[in-house]
Design a protein around this motif. Structure first.
Motif, PDB file in Angstrom:
ATOM      1  N   LEU A   8      44.191  13.850  68.277  1.00 56.59           N
ATOM      2  CA  LEU A   8      43.575  15.187  68.323  1.00 56.59           C
ATOM      3  C   LEU A   8      43.094  15.637  66.942  1.00 56.59           C
ATOM      4  N   GLY A   9      42.402  16.777  66.936  1.00 57.82           N
ATOM      5  CA  GLY A   9      41.957  17.349  65.666  1.00 57.82           C
ATOM      6  C   GLY A   9      40.469  17.150  65.447  1.00 57.82           C
ATOM      7  N   TYR A  10      40.098  17.042  64.173  1.00 58.18           N
ATOM      8  CA  TYR A  10      38.673  16.948  63.808  1.00 58.18           C
ATOM      9  C   TYR A  10      38.433  15.652  63.040  1.00 58.18           C
ATOM     10  N   LEU A  11      37.159  15.309  62.983  1.00 56.62           N
ATOM     11  CA  LEU A  11      36.764  14.098  62.272  1.00 56.62           C
ATOM     12  C   LEU A  11      36.952  14.339  60.770  1.00 56.62           C
ATOM     13  N   PRO A  12      37.754  13.515  60.092  1.00 60.63           N
ATOM     14  CA  PRO A  12      37.987  13.743  58.664  1.00 60.63           C
ATOM     15  C   PRO A  12      36.672  13.782  57.874  1.00 60.63           C
ATOM     16  N   HIS A  13      36.617  14.646  56.896  1.00 62.32           N
ATOM     17  CA  HIS A  13      35.482  14.799  55.974  1.00 62.32           C
ATOM     18  C   HIS A  13      34.205  15.289  56.663  1.00 62.32           C
ATOM     19  N   THR A  14      34.343  15.935  57.826  1.00 67.97           N
ATOM     20  CA  THR A  14      33.144  16.511  58.456  1.00 67.97           C
ATOM     21  C   THR A  14      33.453  17.959  58.856  1.00 67.97           C
ATOM     22  N   THR A  43      39.354  19.362  68.529  1.00 71.69           N
ATOM     23  CA  THR A  43      39.873  19.461  69.888  1.00 71.69           C
ATOM     24  C   THR A  43      40.533  20.831  70.065  1.00 71.69           C
ATOM     25  N   GLN A  44      40.516  21.315  71.296  1.00 69.36           N
ATOM     26  CA  GLN A  44      40.970  22.680  71.557  1.00 69.36           C
ATOM     27  C   GLN A  44      41.982  22.684  72.688  1.00 69.36           C
TER      28      GLN A  44
END
Ligand SMILES: C[S@@+](CC[C@H](N)C(=O)[O-])C[C@H]1O[C@@H](n2cnc3c(N)ncnc32)[C@H](O)[C@@H]1O
Length: 184
Positions: A95-101, A107-108
């Motif tokens: 889960l989470g966000y794409l690193p460095h972007t 994800t929610q």
């Protein structure tokens, strides 16, 4: 050992001897988990992401033989069930966000819970659902809490194993592994 590597190790152990039919990478990001699943020997991996950039990066990471076994899907994992009706042996949620972007593309809680409900419907009897949660950012904290509650409320036919990071901080990532109780 980082929790991502620990997750790979536990998944590898679970699938010693198979089955390696179908896996889903619910958040393909940079493609590390997708590549891991392909290297583990899954015949097919369906990989979801809401960002074309993530799918392109995953595509670029793989060799021709691996690309032939992967289906990249530009769609949210909340729609998994409309992309396959087959039993799935392994489902990975990192889960989470794409690193460095753009950290806002993360994800929610609501869509993750919808996807997890679909995931346990699709999971094969010997399958494994892996969920790596990151409570260290605001949406991640809300989502992690919701995922933990969801897992705690699963009925008694499910086994949930929780693996914590070595770091004792409440913001440290955590890993949930869900299997059918009657597993191999
Ligand atoms: C932590 S990254 C995943 C890392 C990846 N598994 C890897 O091995 O590199 C989380 C990814 O989830 C994606 N994402 C966010 N919301 C999503 C959704 N509803 N469905 C599928 N992917 C989503 C983001 O775009 C991001 O690429």
């Amino acid at each position: 050992m980082a929790l991502t590597r620990h997750a790979h190790e536990l998944i590898r152990q679970h699938f010693v001897g198979g089955p390696h039919r179908l896996a889903i990478d619910a958040t393909c990001g940079n493609g590390h988990d997708c590549e891991f699943l392909l290297n583990l020997g899954f015949e097919k991996v369906i990989a979801f992401d809401v960002q074309q950039q993530a799918l392109s990066q995953t595509q670029a990471r793989l060799n021709d033989e691996q690309r032939a076994r992967v289906q990249l899907v530009l769609d949210g994992h909340q729609n998994i069930a409309s992309h396959t009706k087959q039993r799935v042996d392994c489902l990975m949620f990192n889960l989470g966000y794409l690193p460095h972007t753009d950290k806002s593309i993360t994800t929610q809680k609501a869509t993750t819970l919808t996807a997890l409900e679909a995931a346990i419907e699709l999971l094969s009897p010997q399958g494994l659902l892996s969920i790596l949660c990151y409570p260290g950012h605001p949406a991640g904290a809300v989502e992690t809490q919701a995922v933990q509650t969801w897992a705690a409320e699963l009925n008694s036919s499910w086994l949930v194993r929780t693996e914590l990071s070595r770091s004792p901080k409440p913001t440290a990532p955590l890993l949930l592994l869900v299997t059918h109780k009657q597993t191999k």
